[in-house]
Structures are given as C-alpha cells and as structure tokens.
Design a protein around this motif. Structure first.
Motif, PDB file in Angstrom:
ATOM      1  N   ILE A  45      -6.291  -1.261  -2.097  1.00  0.00           N
ATOM      2  CA  ILE A  45      -5.016  -0.603  -2.405  1.00  0.00           C
ATOM      3  C   ILE A  45      -3.983  -0.845  -1.307  1.00  0.00           C
ATOM      4  O   ILE A  45      -2.782  -0.774  -1.541  1.00  0.00           O
ATOM      5  CB  ILE A  45      -5.232   0.905  -2.663  1.00  0.00           C
ATOM      6  CG1 ILE A  45      -4.062   1.476  -3.441  1.00  0.00           C
ATOM      7  CG2 ILE A  45      -5.460   1.666  -1.367  1.00  0.00           C
ATOM      8  CD1 ILE A  45      -4.359   2.793  -4.098  1.00  0.00           C
ATOM      9  N   LEU A  46      -4.450  -1.161  -0.097  1.00  0.00           N
ATOM     10  CA  LEU A  46      -3.535  -1.430   1.012  1.00  0.00           C
ATOM     11  C   LEU A  46      -2.907  -2.811   0.873  1.00  0.00           C
ATOM     12  O   LEU A  46      -3.516  -3.726   0.350  1.00  0.00           O
ATOM     13  CB  LEU A  46      -4.280  -1.366   2.344  1.00  0.00           C
ATOM     14  CG  LEU A  46      -4.783  -0.014   2.797  1.00  0.00           C
ATOM     15  CD1 LEU A  46      -5.541  -0.153   4.098  1.00  0.00           C
ATOM     16  CD2 LEU A  46      -3.659   0.978   2.935  1.00  0.00           C
ATOM     17  N   ASP A  47      -1.704  -2.932   1.384  1.00  0.00           N
ATOM     18  CA  ASP A  47      -1.047  -4.233   1.464  1.00  0.00           C
ATOM     19  C   ASP A  47      -0.498  -4.385   2.878  1.00  0.00           C
ATOM     20  O   ASP A  47       0.693  -4.191   3.137  1.00  0.00           O
ATOM     21  CB  ASP A  47       0.051  -4.362   0.424  1.00  0.00           C
ATOM     22  CG  ASP A  47       0.531  -5.793   0.248  1.00  0.00           C
ATOM     23  OD1 ASP A  47       0.210  -6.634   1.121  1.00  0.00           O
ATOM     24  OD2 ASP A  47       1.213  -6.075  -0.740  1.00  0.00           O
ATOM     25  N   ASN A 118       9.437   1.909   3.114  1.00  0.00           N
ATOM     26  CA  ASN A 118       8.095   1.436   2.788  1.00  0.00           C
ATOM     27  C   ASN A 118       7.695   1.810   1.371  1.00  0.00           C
ATOM     28  O   ASN A 118       7.129   0.991   0.650  1.00  0.00           O
ATOM     29  CB  ASN A 118       7.069   1.972   3.794  1.00  0.00           C
ATOM     30  CG  ASN A 118       7.051   1.162   5.045  1.00  0.00           C
ATOM     31  OD1 ASN A 118       6.588   0.032   5.050  1.00  0.00           O
ATOM     32  ND2 ASN A 118       7.593   1.718   6.121  1.00  0.00           N
ATOM     33  N   PHE A 119       8.013   3.024   0.961  1.00  0.00           N
ATOM     34  CA  PHE A 119       7.683   3.446  -0.397  1.00  0.00           C
ATOM     35  C   PHE A 119       8.462   2.607  -1.414  1.00  0.00           C
ATOM     36  O   PHE A 119       7.890   2.073  -2.368  1.00  0.00           O
ATOM     37  CB  PHE A 119       7.985   4.935  -0.580  1.00  0.00           C
ATOM     38  CG  PHE A 119       7.501   5.476  -1.888  1.00  0.00           C
ATOM     39  CD1 PHE A 119       6.186   5.873  -2.036  1.00  0.00           C
ATOM     40  CD2 PHE A 119       8.353   5.588  -2.981  1.00  0.00           C
ATOM     41  CE1 PHE A 119       5.722   6.371  -3.242  1.00  0.00           C
ATOM     42  CE2 PHE A 119       7.900   6.069  -4.190  1.00  0.00           C
ATOM     43  CZ  PHE A 119       6.581   6.471  -4.324  1.00  0.00           C
ATOM     44  N   GLY A 120       9.759   2.472  -1.185  1.00  0.00           N
ATOM     45  CA  GLY A 120      10.595   1.709  -2.116  1.00  0.00           C
ATOM     46  C   GLY A 120      10.215   0.242  -2.191  1.00  0.00           C
ATOM     47  O   GLY A 120      10.140  -0.342  -3.283  1.00  0.00           O
ATOM     48  N   ALA A 154       2.447   5.287  -1.916  1.00  0.00           N
ATOM     49  CA  ALA A 154       2.291   6.430  -1.007  1.00  0.00           C
ATOM     50  C   ALA A 154       1.271   6.125   0.089  1.00  0.00           C
ATOM     51  O   ALA A 154       1.510   6.412   1.271  1.00  0.00           O
ATOM     52  CB  ALA A 154       1.882   7.668  -1.795  1.00  0.00           C
ATOM     53  N   ILE A 155       0.160   5.529  -0.264  1.00  0.00           N
ATOM     54  CA  ILE A 155      -0.871   5.202   0.730  1.00  0.00           C
ATOM     55  C   ILE A 155      -0.365   4.147   1.700  1.00  0.00           C
ATOM     56  O   ILE A 155      -0.556   4.261   2.917  1.00  0.00           O
ATOM     57  CB  ILE A 155      -2.179   4.770   0.029  1.00  0.00           C
ATOM     58  CG1 ILE A 155      -2.804   5.978  -0.647  1.00  0.00           C
ATOM     59  CG2 ILE A 155      -3.141   4.122   1.010  1.00  0.00           C
ATOM     60  CD1 ILE A 155      -3.992   5.671  -1.522  1.00  0.00           C
ATOM     61  N   ASN A 156       0.293   3.114   1.185  1.00  0.00           N
ATOM     62  CA  ASN A 156       0.855   2.086   2.062  1.00  0.00           C
ATOM     63  C   ASN A 156       1.899   2.666   3.003  1.00  0.00           C
ATOM     64  O   ASN A 156       2.001   2.258   4.161  1.00  0.00           O
ATOM     65  CB  ASN A 156       1.438   0.934   1.252  1.00  0.00           C
ATOM     66  CG  ASN A 156       0.377  -0.027   0.800  1.00  0.00           C
ATOM     67  OD1 ASN A 156      -0.418  -0.507   1.597  1.00  0.00           O
ATOM     68  ND2 ASN A 156       0.357  -0.315  -0.485  1.00  0.00           N
ATOM     69  N   THR A 157       2.673   3.616   2.531  1.00  0.00           N
ATOM     70  CA  THR A 157       3.674   4.264   3.371  1.00  0.00           C
ATOM     71  C   THR A 157       3.010   5.064   4.483  1.00  0.00           C
ATOM     72  O   THR A 157       3.429   4.995   5.643  1.00  0.00           O
ATOM     73  CB  THR A 157       4.577   5.179   2.517  1.00  0.00           C
ATOM     74  OG1 THR A 157       5.234   4.377   1.534  1.00  0.00           O
ATOM     75  CG2 THR A 157       5.612   5.893   3.361  1.00  0.00           C
ATOM     76  N   LEU A 158       1.960   5.803   4.148  1.00  0.00           N
ATOM     77  CA  LEU A 158       1.252   6.585   5.167  1.00  0.00           C
ATOM     78  C   LEU A 158       0.585   5.698   6.213  1.00  0.00           C
ATOM     79  O   LEU A 158       0.534   6.040   7.388  1.00  0.00           O
ATOM     80  CB  LEU A 158       0.219   7.500   4.507  1.00  0.00           C
ATOM     81  CG  LEU A 158       0.791   8.632   3.667  1.00  0.00           C
ATOM     82  CD1 LEU A 158      -0.328   9.392   2.956  1.00  0.00           C
ATOM     83  CD2 LEU A 158       1.624   9.572   4.526  1.00  0.00           C
ATOM     84  N   VAL A 159       0.087   4.559   5.801  1.00  0.00           N
ATOM     85  CA  VAL A 159      -0.540   3.621   6.738  1.00  0.00           C
ATOM     86  C   VAL A 159       0.523   2.897   7.562  1.00  0.00           C
ATOM     87  O   VAL A 159       0.309   2.582   8.738  1.00  0.00           O
ATOM     88  CB  VAL A 159      -1.432   2.613   5.973  1.00  0.00           C
ATOM     89  CG1 VAL A 159      -1.897   1.489   6.866  1.00  0.00           C
ATOM     90  CG2 VAL A 159      -2.630   3.340   5.362  1.00  0.00           C
ATOM     91  N   ALA A 160       1.680   2.650   6.978  1.00  0.00           N
ATOM     92  CA  ALA A 160       2.740   1.890   7.657  1.00  0.00           C
ATOM     93  C   ALA A 160       3.324   2.639   8.848  1.00  0.00           C
ATOM     94  O   ALA A 160       3.660   1.997   9.857  1.00  0.00           O
ATOM     95  CB  ALA A 160       3.850   1.553   6.668  1.00  0.00           C
ATOM     96  N   ILE A 161       3.440   3.925   8.762  1.00  0.00           N
ATOM     97  CA  ILE A 161       4.119   4.679   9.822  1.00  0.00           C
ATOM     98  C   ILE A 161       3.423   4.522  11.176  1.00  0.00           C
ATOM     99  O   ILE A 161       4.070   4.170  12.158  1.00  0.00           O
ATOM    100  CB  ILE A 161       4.299   6.158   9.418  1.00  0.00           C
ATOM    101  CG1 ILE A 161       5.189   6.255   8.166  1.00  0.00           C
ATOM    102  CG2 ILE A 161       4.876   6.982  10.558  1.00  0.00           C
ATOM    103  CD1 ILE A 161       6.522   5.542   8.256  1.00  0.00           C
ATOM    104  N   PRO A 162       2.093   4.736  11.277  1.00  0.00           N
ATOM    105  CA  PRO A 162       1.471   4.509  12.591  1.00  0.00           C
ATOM    106  C   PRO A 162       1.516   3.038  13.022  1.00  0.00           C
ATOM    107  O   PRO A 162       1.653   2.745  14.214  1.00  0.00           O
ATOM    108  CB  PRO A 162       0.029   4.985  12.424  1.00  0.00           C
ATOM    109  CG  PRO A 162      -0.167   5.315  11.010  1.00  0.00           C
ATOM    110  CD  PRO A 162       1.161   5.325  10.339  1.00  0.00           C
ATOM    111  N   ILE A 163       1.437   2.116  12.066  1.00  0.00           N
ATOM    112  CA  ILE A 163       1.534   0.695  12.410  1.00  0.00           C
ATOM    113  C   ILE A 163       2.919   0.393  12.981  1.00  0.00           C
ATOM    114  O   ILE A 163       3.053  -0.327  13.969  1.00  0.00           O
ATOM    115  CB  ILE A 163       1.221  -0.191  11.186  1.00  0.00           C
ATOM    116  CG1 ILE A 163      -0.256  -0.070  10.822  1.00  0.00           C
ATOM    117  CG2 ILE A 163       1.606  -1.646  11.440  1.00  0.00           C
ATOM    118  CD1 ILE A 163      -0.641  -0.754   9.534  1.00  0.00           C
TER     119      ILE A 163
END
Length: 174
Positions: A45-47, A118-120, A154-163
């Motif tokens: 599910i991650l990109d 990131n969400f958009g 939503a998951i990609n957005t949550l992962v993107a923030i710490p990255i």
C-alpha cells in the motif's frame, strides 16, 4: 537609500542536497518498494518513490528538476516491477512538475501543507495511473476502488511526514 533585491522567492528558498543523498535516497525508496511487499504483502500500500519524488520536487522548486526527478524515479520503479515501462514514469513526472510548481508559490515547509500535498498527490497519482492503464494502454476491466485509494493516500501521508522531517536535515542552502 534602501537597496532593492531582485532575487525571487524561489531563488531564496531553493535547496540542494549532497549528491549521495540525491542518489541514494531515491534508490533506497525504489528498492524498498520493490522488495518489502514480497515478504510483507500489506506494505504494498506504500508508495515510497512517490513520497521521495514529492519531497525533492518541492524542495528544489524547479519544475524541470521536479519533472526529471519524477520521470527517473518512476522509470526505475517500473524496471523493478511488473508494470509496463513508463507508466510510473509518466505519473511521477506529472506529480514532480506539479509539486515543484506548487513549491514555488506556497510555503511547503508547513505541516498542514505537507499533509494536504501528500494526500492530494497520492490521489492524483491513482487517477493518473488509472487513466494510463485504461485509456493509453487499453487494459480492459480497469476500475478504481476509491475507498482503498483514500486509505492508501492516508497511509502514505502518515509515512511521508517523518520521512520529510528526516530528509529536511539533509538540505543545504546554496
């Protein structure tokens, strides 16, 4: 008399990165994207390449660099997956161009902006991939499960923030 500066906002806030960061971070994201879903299928599910494309595009604030970054990352991702070559390249090139163009106009360092971007962009990439598969490639039976795509975004957005915060530490002001 006051001095006037004719330096644009983009030139003032343009960031560069150490060449090792520029090269190794996208390669690591692409390899993780290709290898992690095999032992851990739920991680598909991650990109991660999309997240890296967005980060470098908005940080550099150059539509040309954003487009090229997205295209190269997408093509390398295609080479390691079972996608036809160019599908992710096209999608990520478009995302890179738009992200860099937004980076010129908007404060992309703010957390809210990063969340929305990131969400958009995750939703936009899903739409672009659907259009490429159904219209350009003519693959029959293509449909989008929008609930799944919203969860994915939503998951990609949550992962993107710490990255993004980790990669912020590698920025150099030139």
């Amino acid at each position: 008399m006051a001095n006037r500066s004719y330096t644009s906002r983009r030139e003032l806030e343009e960031h560069s990165f150490h060449p090792a960061i520029t090269l190794l971070v996208p390669i690591a994201a692409i390899l993780l994207q290709a290898l992690l879903p095999k032992p851990f299928p739920r991680l598909s599910i991650l990109d991660l390449p999309l997240i890296v494309t967005i980060f470098f595009a908005v940080s550099r604030r150059s539509p040309i660099a954003g487009t090229l970054t997205g295209a190269v990352i997408g093509l390398l991702q295609d080479a390691l997956t079972n996608q036809p070559i160019g599908v992710n390249g096209i999608a990520k090139a478009i995302i890179g161009y738009i992200a860099a163009s937004i980076g010129i106009q908007v404060d992309v360092e703010a957390l809210t902006t990063r969340l929305l971007m990131n969400f958009g962009f995750s939703i936009l990439q899903s739409l672009i991939l659907y259009l490429i598969d159904s219209r350009l490639l003519g693959l029959a039976g293509q449909h989008v499960l929008w609930i799944h795509e919203l969860v994915r975004a939503a998951i990609n957005t949550l992962v993107a923030i710490p990255i993004f915060f980790l990669l912020d530490a590698s920025k150099r002001n030139d």
